[in-house]
Design a protein around this motif. Sequence first.
Motif, PDB file in Angstrom:
ATOM      1  N   THR A   4       0.869  -1.174   0.000  1.00 25.09           N
ATOM      2  CA  THR A   4       0.000   0.000   0.000  1.00 25.09           C
ATOM      3  C   THR A   4       0.909   1.228   0.000  1.00 25.09           C
TER       4      THR A   4
ATOM      5  N   GLU B 156       1.466   5.370   0.481  1.00 24.22           N
ATOM      6  CA  GLU B 156       0.869   6.417   1.288  1.00 24.22           C
ATOM      7  C   GLU B 156       1.646   7.725   1.168  1.00 24.22           C
TER       8      GLU B 156
ATOM      9  N   ASP C  15      -2.131   5.302  -2.892  1.00 30.88           N
ATOM     10  CA  ASP C  15      -3.339   4.650  -2.389  1.00 30.88           C
ATOM     11  C   ASP C  15      -4.017   5.449  -1.291  1.00 30.88           C
ATOM     12  N   GLN C  16      -3.227   6.035  -0.424  1.00 29.45           N
ATOM     13  CA  GLN C  16      -3.838   6.712   0.710  1.00 29.45           C
ATOM     14  C   GLN C  16      -3.087   7.983   1.100  1.00 29.45           C
ATOM     15  N   TYR C  17      -3.848   8.990   1.484  1.00 31.38           N
ATOM     16  CA  TYR C  17      -3.259  10.236   1.979  1.00 31.38           C
ATOM     17  C   TYR C  17      -3.519  10.306   3.471  1.00 31.38           C
ATOM     18  N   THR C  18      -2.473  10.479   4.259  1.00 38.38           N
ATOM     19  CA  THR C  18      -2.645  10.585   5.709  1.00 38.38           C
ATOM     20  C   THR C  18      -2.194  11.976   6.118  1.00 38.38           C
TER      21      THR C  18
END
Length: 571
Positions: A155, A157, A256-259
């Motif tokens: 994944t 990020e 896939d993901q933004y934190t």
Amino acid sequence: MDPMESFGEEVRRLTNEALAKLGVEAQLEIDVGPADMADFAIPCFPLAKKLRKAPAAIAEDIAAAVVPSDRISKVWAANGYLNFKINEALLASLTMKAVLSEKELYGTGERKPQKVLLEHTSVNPTGPIHVGRARNPLIGDTLCRCLRRAGYDVTTEYYVNDVGKQVVLLAWGIMNVPESEVPPADRDKTDHMLVGYYRKANERMESDPAVVKQISDMLVKFEAGDPATAEQVGETAERMLQGIRSSLERVSVNVDQYTWESKFIINGAAKEVVSKLKASPRCSEENGASYLELDELSRQGKSTKFFFTRSDGTTLYTTRDLAYHLDKFKRADVCINVLGEDQKLGMLHLVAALKIMGETKAPECVYYAFVSLPEGRMSTRKGVVVYLDDLLDEAEDLAMAEVRKRRTDLSEEKMYEIAKQIGPGAVRYNIIRVQAEKQLVFKWEDAINFEGNSAPFVQYAHARCSSILKRTGGYDRDADTSILTHDTEKRLIHVLSLFPGIVREAGEKRKIHLLPAYGHELASAFNQFYGSVPVLKSGEHEDARLCLVEATRWTLRNALETMGIAAPEEM
RNA sequence: GGACGAGUGGCCUAGCAUGGAUAUGGCAGCAGCCUCCUAAGCUGCAGGUCCGGGGUUCGAAUCCCCGCUCGUCCGCCA
């Protein structure tokens, strides 16, 4: 399936058998031999001292004791080396069968149980991505593609630094700098439209103490969780991110993901880190600010103190990053960070702090050196930059000119479609082909390259394969490949067989520059084959050669896909 | 001042972890190759104190020590 793997294993097995027969106990290292000589080679020099015998004689002895098998056709001694020649016909049939049956999955490794969380890009949302930092997403995305093909569950990020002066300053600029004072944006894209406000805000802050006051007030309100300020800052970061995201899409980089960093202030995780660190005997205070005395855990320099709160008790960047890492560890087995080399000391401190908190996991970091300009380091603030968007535009324009030069038969749309596959690919390739830690000076003529060791070279070989396959009416995909005995055919098959091993090595050793090197080697082997023997209308060879072309096309396509580069059917 | 990383033909670059056969490719240069599947290609030639100096070793681009050059960091910034 890895066709070459079993041959290496066989070499090890036969050698161990022979050594046992000779009563010698040793583990010898297996090398790949010089291309025109042997497939595998074992240097016997390390045994010389142990056996008190000349390496050449040892090699002779072992060679005589080895019994060739179906996979290894020949074993001989030369210059103190034990050389092995593999059964080429067997390698050919294994390789062809593997590629033709696995197709786009050729090169894929067995599914691995570990979950990998790969953090990359994470640039501050204060301006468009420039080429100084563009190495980050390209290395990160390529490593992700490579690990996925190698069988890992990955994944990706992006850690958004929405806390802190830079973004607050930008938000202030958007609210307070009149549009008339900002020079018009060079393109209609949110990141480019906003960057002028960021520069202007920086200028104002440097010259006007009142502005400094306003910004620090805003910062305090933001960190205290004031909803209105949080919304202003969040919206600003989001708008900037929108532009950054579309630049990333142009080079096929997916996240896939933004934190968001602010999350760890809001959910209290950063505060928890603070209380854990305060419990350490290494913790002390200076004017109310807490720090850890890292001593031997740090590197020597002016200070080995690691501050994790300000005097007013608020957290610092690394404190929040610590909370982020603890969060990541809960979600993955392996955490990889792609970072600029300026982060090295900070990361060392972070890892030391994790250990002090009793955490057993640590992030694994891939560092890259900055791409600078001949006149020095890039700076968004000072406007000394080359933006990734500009580089991509230029690359597409040059690609378009090249297509136009050699294809008069195509429509304007078709030419543009091809240029869009070539330009970004050339940019990606040129960045990932050199080791991450090597410092680069950006020059336009080096950054966009269409010949030799370049993406278009590999893409061109793919287009040639496609062109041949398009012209054939059909062929027997089970054709007997043992008649592929021309030097260029054997060489090409050999290179094809290497792909799964390259993917595995590039992924596990985090050395993605092996991928472009492999792509070039494969394309080059194909071009030599292409120039040496005919495929279409080659009589009894035609079916087998068409199989070889198809296998090459799949492997080229897979190699390109692993690098995030398009595989055009024609160009 | 200290720490970390890089230094390989004119230019770019692989190899360095785990020392091993003639140091890998590319660009630029020179000489050839399109009546044949796209010449973004192929073939050949030329070009090297592997930053310098010591050391270890049968053997060093690779390991150790001392220098030099460049990059990066050494903040109650991010």
